[in-house]
Design a protein around this motif. Structure first.
Motif, PDB file in Angstrom:
ATOM      1  N   LEU A  35       0.815  -1.217   0.000  1.00  0.00           N
ATOM      2  CA  LEU A  35       0.000   0.000   0.000  1.00  0.00           C
ATOM      3  C   LEU A  35       0.848   1.265   0.000  1.00  0.00           C
ATOM      4  O   LEU A  35       0.522   2.231  -0.684  1.00  0.00           O
ATOM      5  N   ALA A  36       1.937   1.269   0.752  1.00  0.00           N
ATOM      6  CA  ALA A  36       2.796   2.460   0.787  1.00  0.00           C
ATOM      7  C   ALA A  36       3.344   2.753  -0.608  1.00  0.00           C
ATOM      8  O   ALA A  36       3.349   3.910  -1.049  1.00  0.00           O
ATOM      9  N   PHE A  37       3.785   1.732  -1.320  1.00  0.00           N
ATOM     10  CA  PHE A  37       4.319   1.913  -2.662  1.00  0.00           C
ATOM     11  C   PHE A  37       3.242   2.383  -3.639  1.00  0.00           C
ATOM     12  O   PHE A  37       3.492   3.218  -4.504  1.00  0.00           O
ATOM     13  N   LEU A  38       2.035   1.859  -3.501  1.00  0.00           N
ATOM     14  CA  LEU A  38       0.950   2.211  -4.417  1.00  0.00           C
ATOM     15  C   LEU A  38       0.413   3.619  -4.186  1.00  0.00           C
ATOM     16  O   LEU A  38      -0.239   4.178  -5.063  1.00  0.00           O
ATOM     17  N   ILE A  81      -9.229   3.515  -1.191  1.00  0.00           N
ATOM     18  CA  ILE A  81      -7.846   3.886  -0.886  1.00  0.00           C
ATOM     19  C   ILE A  81      -7.335   4.813  -1.972  1.00  0.00           C
ATOM     20  O   ILE A  81      -7.526   4.574  -3.160  1.00  0.00           O
ATOM     21  N   ASP A  82      -6.667   5.881  -1.549  1.00  0.00           N
ATOM     22  CA  ASP A  82      -6.065   6.818  -2.496  1.00  0.00           C
ATOM     23  C   ASP A  82      -4.753   6.207  -2.985  1.00  0.00           C
ATOM     24  O   ASP A  82      -3.799   6.076  -2.227  1.00  0.00           O
ATOM     25  N   TYR A  83      -4.716   5.796  -4.222  1.00  0.00           N
ATOM     26  CA  TYR A  83      -3.535   5.148  -4.779  1.00  0.00           C
ATOM     27  C   TYR A  83      -3.370   5.557  -6.235  1.00  0.00           C
ATOM     28  O   TYR A  83      -4.272   6.122  -6.855  1.00  0.00           O
ATOM     29  N   ASP A 105      -8.326  -0.009 -11.786  1.00  0.00           N
ATOM     30  CA  ASP A 105      -9.131   0.982 -11.062  1.00  0.00           C
ATOM     31  C   ASP A 105     -10.587   0.539 -11.157  1.00  0.00           C
ATOM     32  O   ASP A 105     -10.879  -0.559 -11.621  1.00  0.00           O
ATOM     33  N   GLN A 106     -11.505   1.365 -10.715  1.00  0.00           N
ATOM     34  CA  GLN A 106     -12.913   0.958 -10.662  1.00  0.00           C
ATOM     35  C   GLN A 106     -13.547   0.774 -12.038  1.00  0.00           C
ATOM     36  O   GLN A 106     -14.589   0.147 -12.165  1.00  0.00           O
ATOM     37  N   LYS A 107     -12.909   1.285 -13.083  1.00  0.00           N
ATOM     38  CA  LYS A 107     -13.430   1.115 -14.437  1.00  0.00           C
ATOM     39  C   LYS A 107     -12.894  -0.149 -15.109  1.00  0.00           C
ATOM     40  O   LYS A 107     -13.327  -0.503 -16.190  1.00  0.00           O
ATOM     41  N   THR A 108     -11.956  -0.803 -14.475  1.00  0.00           N
ATOM     42  CA  THR A 108     -11.337  -1.991 -15.051  1.00  0.00           C
ATOM     43  C   THR A 108     -12.340  -3.141 -15.127  1.00  0.00           C
ATOM     44  O   THR A 108     -13.026  -3.442 -14.164  1.00  0.00           O
TER      45      THR A 108
END
Length: 123
Positions: A35-38, A81-83, A105-108
């Motif tokens: 998560l930190a990297f993303l 999550i903000d990524y 993302d959510q459109k995938t």
């Protein structure tokens, strides 16, 4: 961060639809340290722990259905999550793995967009 991760795993256990192996909680558990990297302002390289998880998830991707399940899990998990979705495709390369995902993302549409090649698997 640990509190958010714990809440996220509980949320997935309670609300996610049943998936074939690999299970979403298992995938999340393996890549949670990424998560930190993303994060949009995350470090330039993923942690060693993240890379270990990426390699384990890569090993779970034995079939097309496995790859779709992993994609769906990542999509569901990252919804709140903000990524930076563009950081997802570089995880494999950064970790020295054949793990290969598009920017999820959510459109995938995981059934179409995630015809992923995990090294030895092409379809």
């Amino acid at each position: 961060m640990n509190r958010m991760l714990g809440s996220l795993i509980i949320l997935l256990l309670v609300s996610s639809p049943a998936m074939a192996d690999p299970s979403c909680p298992r995938v999340v558990g393996e890549v949670a340290s990424c998560l930190a990297f993303l994060n949009k302002n995350g470090p330039a390289k993923p942690s060693q722990r993240c890379c270990q998880g990426v390699k384990k998830v890569n090993g779970m991707a034995k079939t097309r259905n496995d790859r779709i399940a992993i994609c769906e899990c990542i999509k569901i998990t990252l919804v709140n999550i903000d990524y930076d979705p563009k950081r997802l495709p570089v995880l494999g390369k950064q970790c020295g793995s054949t793990f290969d995902l598009p920017p999820v993302d959510q459109k995938t549409n995981c059934n179409q967009d995630c015809l992923i090649k995990y090294g030895h698997i092409s379809n």
